[in-house]
Design an enzyme around this catalytic site. Structure first.
Site, short mmCIF file in Angstrom:
data_model
loop_
_atom_site.label_atom_id
_atom_site.label_comp_id
_atom_site.label_asym_id
_atom_site.label_seq_id
_atom_site.Cartn_x
_atom_site.Cartn_y
_atom_site.Cartn_z
CB SER A 123 -0.96 0.00 1.20
OG SER A 123 -0.25 0.12 2.41
CG HIS A 173 9.67 0.79 12.32
ND1 HIS A 173 9.70 -0.59 12.22
CD2 HIS A 173 9.41 1.06 13.63
CE1 HIS A 173 9.47 -1.12 13.41
NE2 HIS A 173 9.29 -0.14 14.28
#
Length: 218
Positions: free
Chosen positions: A21, A117
């Site tokens: 995504s 992250h």
């Protein structure tokens, strides 16, 4: 190794392991914002990565290098490096790439290897960040885009995105909210890279013409 020196058009390679995504957000931004950039290739270590089909549907070159075909991390990283270097990229974007890279690989691309992250580093390095945040009782969560170093989820921070944690949050609701801010943070960071706004001085990252590098979702 020859690094692309064209200042008006950056070459990017994106690495993914799953649905991609964040990768898709970058591909769409490249089209919509008309970046002076070429996304040369999307590479996955996962034969079943959904993101590969998404990239192909937009006409992007793709490659699968299955880590299970190699006897060691070193052998896999060597094959990955050779494939990346075919594109001679300015930057390699780890957009949900679920492999720990060897020190040799990271040092080879240092300053060009970017990771996103799902936590506000240095908090919650590693996996299961959303569950760990909920268990911690913190009122906020988010994501970090950073230059990659040999240490896990470490390296100079380029930008961060922050979201609230609600009292009725579940792992799913929180992860979905963080994913939205990931797209915003990563797209803006890559745009800064493309336009040479980012300056890396040791462990400190400065952004030209920007007062801050934080994105907030209320």
């Amino acid at each position: 190794m020859t690094i692309n020196t064209q200042q008006n058009r950056k070459k990017l390679v994106i690495l993914i392991s799953g649905r991609g995504s964040n990768m898709l957000a970058l591909l769409k931004a490249n089209i919509t914002n008309k970046w002076p950039a070429e996304i040369c290739c999307v590479i996955s270590n996962n034969l079943n990565a959904e993101g590969i089909k998404s990239a192909q549907s937009l006409g992007i070159n793709t490659k699968i290098i299955n880590h299970l075909d190699y006897n060691s991390r070193e052998e896999f990283d060597e094959a990955l490096l050779k494939e990346i270097d075919k594109s001679n990229p300015d930057y390699i974007i780890l957009a949900g790439f679920m492999r720990i890279l060897t020190e040799t690989f990271v040092k080879y691309y240092y300053g060009r290897l970017i990771n996103i992250h799902p936590s506000l580093l240095p908090l919650f390095k590693g996996l299961n960040t959303h569950e760990r945040v909920l268990n911690s009782g913190l009122c906020f969560h988010g994501c970090t885009v950073h230059f990659v170093t040999p240490l896990l989820d470490d390296g100079p921070i380029i930008a961060q995105g922050i979201v609230p944690v609600y009292l009725d949050d579940t792992i799913d609701t929180l992860s979905n909210r963080v994913l939205q801010i990931e797209h915003i943070t990563l797209v803006n960071t890559v745009e800064w890279l493309i336009y040479d706004y980012i300056q890396l001085n040791g462990n400190i990252v400065k952004i030209k013409n920007k007062k801050h590098k934080l994105f907030i979702m209320e």
